[in-house]
Design an enzyme around this catalytic site. Structure first.
Site, PDB file in Angstrom:
ATOM      1  N   ASP A   1     -43.722  14.058 -42.687  1.00 60.15           N
ATOM      2  CA  ASP A   1     -43.068  14.642 -41.300  1.00 60.15           C
ATOM      3  C   ASP A   1     -43.978  14.747 -40.387  1.00 60.15           C
ATOM      4  O   ASP A   1     -45.079  14.557 -40.403  1.00 60.15           O
ATOM      5  CB  ASP A   1     -42.664  16.218 -41.718  1.00 60.15           C
ATOM      6  CG  ASP A   1     -41.619  16.844 -40.971  1.00 60.15           C
ATOM      7  OD1 ASP A   1     -41.016  16.067 -40.185  1.00 60.15           O
ATOM      8  OD2 ASP A   1     -41.471  18.026 -40.911  1.00 60.15           O
TER       9      ASP A   1
ATOM     10  N   HIS B   1     -43.165   6.309 -35.984  1.00 55.23           N
ATOM     11  CA  HIS B   1     -42.918   5.850 -37.010  1.00 55.23           C
ATOM     12  C   HIS B   1     -43.707   4.707 -37.463  1.00 55.23           C
ATOM     13  O   HIS B   1     -44.060   4.441 -38.548  1.00 55.23           O
ATOM     14  CB  HIS B   1     -41.280   5.652 -36.995  1.00 55.23           C
ATOM     15  CG  HIS B   1     -40.406   6.487 -36.577  1.00 55.23           C
ATOM     16  ND1 HIS B   1     -40.828   7.844 -36.879  1.00 55.23           N
ATOM     17  CD2 HIS B   1     -39.275   6.757 -35.946  1.00 55.23           C
ATOM     18  CE1 HIS B   1     -39.624   8.728 -36.566  1.00 55.23           C
ATOM     19  NE2 HIS B   1     -38.867   7.975 -35.940  1.00 55.23           N
TER      20      HIS B   1
ATOM     21  N   LEU C   1     -49.516   1.627 -60.027  1.00 50.78           N
ATOM     22  CA  LEU C   1     -49.140   2.505 -59.377  1.00 50.78           C
ATOM     23  C   LEU C   1     -47.422   2.257 -59.203  1.00 50.78           C
ATOM     24  O   LEU C   1     -47.253   1.416 -58.469  1.00 50.78           O
ATOM     25  CB  LEU C   1     -49.703   3.229 -58.017  1.00 50.78           C
ATOM     26  CG  LEU C   1     -48.983   4.234 -57.219  1.00 50.78           C
ATOM     27  CD1 LEU C   1     -50.301   5.461 -56.820  1.00 50.78           C
ATOM     28  CD2 LEU C   1     -48.362   3.797 -56.123  1.00 50.78           C
TER      29      LEU C   1
HETATM   30  C1  LIG Z   1     -37.123   4.543 -42.765  1.00 47.21           C
HETATM   31  C2  LIG Z   1     -38.446   4.550 -43.109  1.00 47.21           C
HETATM   32  C3  LIG Z   1     -39.612   5.012 -42.153  1.00 47.21           C
HETATM   33  C4  LIG Z   1     -40.819   5.054 -42.446  1.00 47.21           C
HETATM   34  N1  LIG Z   1     -41.440   5.923 -41.657  1.00 47.21           N
HETATM   35  C5  LIG Z   1     -42.875   5.661 -41.763  1.00 47.21           C
HETATM   36  C6  LIG Z   1     -43.446   6.857 -42.865  1.00 47.21           C
HETATM   37  C7  LIG Z   1     -42.898   8.226 -41.972  1.00 47.21           C
HETATM   38  C8  LIG Z   1     -41.670   8.370 -42.130  1.00 47.21           C
HETATM   39  C9  LIG Z   1     -41.003   8.096 -41.167  1.00 47.21           C
HETATM   40  C10 LIG Z   1     -41.051   6.704 -40.651  1.00 47.21           C
HETATM   41  N2  LIG Z   1     -41.338   3.973 -43.373  1.00 47.21           N
HETATM   42  N3  LIG Z   1     -42.505   3.686 -43.854  1.00 47.21           N
HETATM   43  C11 LIG Z   1     -42.210   3.163 -44.724  1.00 47.21           C
HETATM   44  C12 LIG Z   1     -41.009   2.776 -44.807  1.00 47.21           C
HETATM   45  C13 LIG Z   1     -40.478   1.877 -46.334  1.00 47.21           C
HETATM   46  C14 LIG Z   1     -39.265   2.145 -46.529  1.00 47.21           C
HETATM   47  C15 LIG Z   1     -38.645   1.371 -47.817  1.00 47.21           C
HETATM   48  C16 LIG Z   1     -39.410   0.562 -48.201  1.00 47.21           C
HETATM   49  F1  LIG Z   1     -39.046  -0.308 -49.285  1.00 47.21           F
HETATM   50  C17 LIG Z   1     -40.714   0.117 -47.559  1.00 47.21           C
HETATM   51  C18 LIG Z   1     -41.101   0.764 -46.505  1.00 47.21           C
HETATM   52  C19 LIG Z   1     -40.297   3.470 -43.974  1.00 47.21           C
HETATM   53  N4  LIG Z   1     -38.749   3.531 -43.990  1.00 47.21           N
END
Ligand SMILES: Cc1cc(N2CCCCCC2)n2ncc(-c3ccc(F)cc3)c2n1
Length: 239
Positions: A16, A33, A127
Site C-alpha cells: 500500500d 505504481h 521461491l
Molecule cells: C496491478 C499491479 C500493480 C502493481 N503495482 C506495484 C506494486 C504495488 C501495488 C500497486 C501497483 N504490480 N506490481 C507487480 C505486478 C504484477 C502483477 C501480476 C503479475 F503476474 C506480475 C506483476 C503488479 N500488478
C-alpha cells in the site's frame, strides 16, 4: 539459551501507499505504481535470500476496478512491464510465479502474459511468487461455498463431510503447496486494515504494519520484520 525461532515460510504483503508516495513527489499516481513494481522484484529477491518459501502479494483487488479507467489501464499493463523487465532474473533465481484471482475477467493481453509467465516458471523449484490479481477474499470464499454446494447437489458430497480443511482446499491459495496459510502478513503505508485479503487464510497469521509506503519498503525493513516474527510466540489460537 537462545529463544526458539519461528520459521517464516509464507509471507503475505499488502503493498500500500504507492499513490500517496507519488503525490508527495508531485508525480502522477501511476509513477508510484511503476516504482512499486520495481520494488516487487527487490523484495522478492530479498525474501528468497531470507529463506522465505512463498511470497503472496496483493497486486489488484476486485474493488480496484472502480479506480479511474486510465489508472486501471496502466495497472492492467504492469504485469506485461514486470515480466518484460524481470523474467530473466526470475528464471535465474528459480522463482516459480503463481497468479491467483479471477483471471478470466482480465484484458486479453494481461491474461496472456500471466498465463505465459506461470507456464514459463512452472518447473522452477525455488521461491513461489504468488500475485493476488483481480482477487477478493469474500468472493473467493463465496466461490468455494458454491463449489461445495454443487458437489452436495450432485450427490458427491454430504454437508457432514465439510471441514475447515476441505474449505481451505477449495480456496485459491490451495493451488501452490503446503504453505497456503501465511505465517506473517505485512501491510505498508501505515494503514491497519486487511482490505478483503486472505480473510480465511490469515486466521492465525501474525500481523505487522510498516509506516513506510511500499516503494520505500526496502530489504532492511523486510529483514527487520522477519527477525521480529522469528522471536514472536505463535499461539495458533491456543493459550
Ligand atoms: C496491478 C499491479 C500493480 C502493481 N503495482 C506495484 C506494486 C504495488 C501495488 C500497486 C501497483 N504490480 N506490481 C507487480 C505486478 C504484477 C502483477 C501480476 C503479475 F503476474 C506480475 C506483476 C503488479 N500488478
Amino acid at each position: 539459551m537462545s529463544k526458539k525461532k519461528n520459521q517464516l515460510n509464507h509471507l503475505a504483503i499488502i503493498m500500500d501507499g504507492n499513490g500517496r508516495w507519488a503525490k508527495k513527489r508531485h508525480q502522477p499516481r501511476v509513477f508510484g505504481h511503476r516504482e512499486g513494481m520495481d520494488n516487487v522484484e527487490r523484495i522478492t529477491l530479498a525474501a528468497d535470500e531470507l529463506g522465505i518459501k512463498v511470497l503472496t502479494l496483493y497486486a489488484f483487488s476486485t474493488e480496484n476496478w472502480a479506480r479511474p479507467k486510465e489508472e486501471v489501464a496502466y495497472l492492467m499493463n504492469l504485469p506485461v512491464r514486470f515480466f518484460d523487465k524481470y523474467m530473466p532474473t526470475l528464471m535465474e533465481n528459480n522463482v516459480k510465479v503463481n497468479i491467483m484471482g479471477y483471471l478470466d475477467e482480465l484484458p486479453p493481453k494481461t491474461y496472456d502474459i500471466v498465463q505465459r509467465s506461470m507456464a514459463e516458471t512452472a518447473n522452477n523449484t525455488g521461491l513461489v511468487l504468488n500475485f493476488a490479481f483481480n482477487y477478493g477474499s469474500r468472493r473467493e470464499i463465496t466461490s468455494a461455498m458454491k463449489e461445495l454446494g454443487g458437489l452436495i447437489e450432485a450427490g458427491a458430497l454430504s454437508s457432514e463431510d465439510i471441514t475447515e480443511d476441505l474449505i481451505s482446499k477449495h480456496l485459491m491459495t490451495a493451488r501452490f503447496g503446503p504453505y497456503s496459510d501465511p505465517d506473517l502478513l505485512i501491510r505498508t503505508s501505515g494503514e491497519q486494515r486487511i482490505s478483503n485479503f486472505l480473510l480465511w487464510q490469515i486466521a492465525y497469521s501474525e500481523l505487522a504494519f510498516s509506516p513506510k509506503a511500499w516503494p520505500d519498503f526496502n530489504e532492511d525493513d523486510l529483514k527487520m520484520f522477519v527477525e521480529n516474527y522469528q522471536t514472536r510466540n505463535r499461539r495458533f489460537g491456543k493459550v
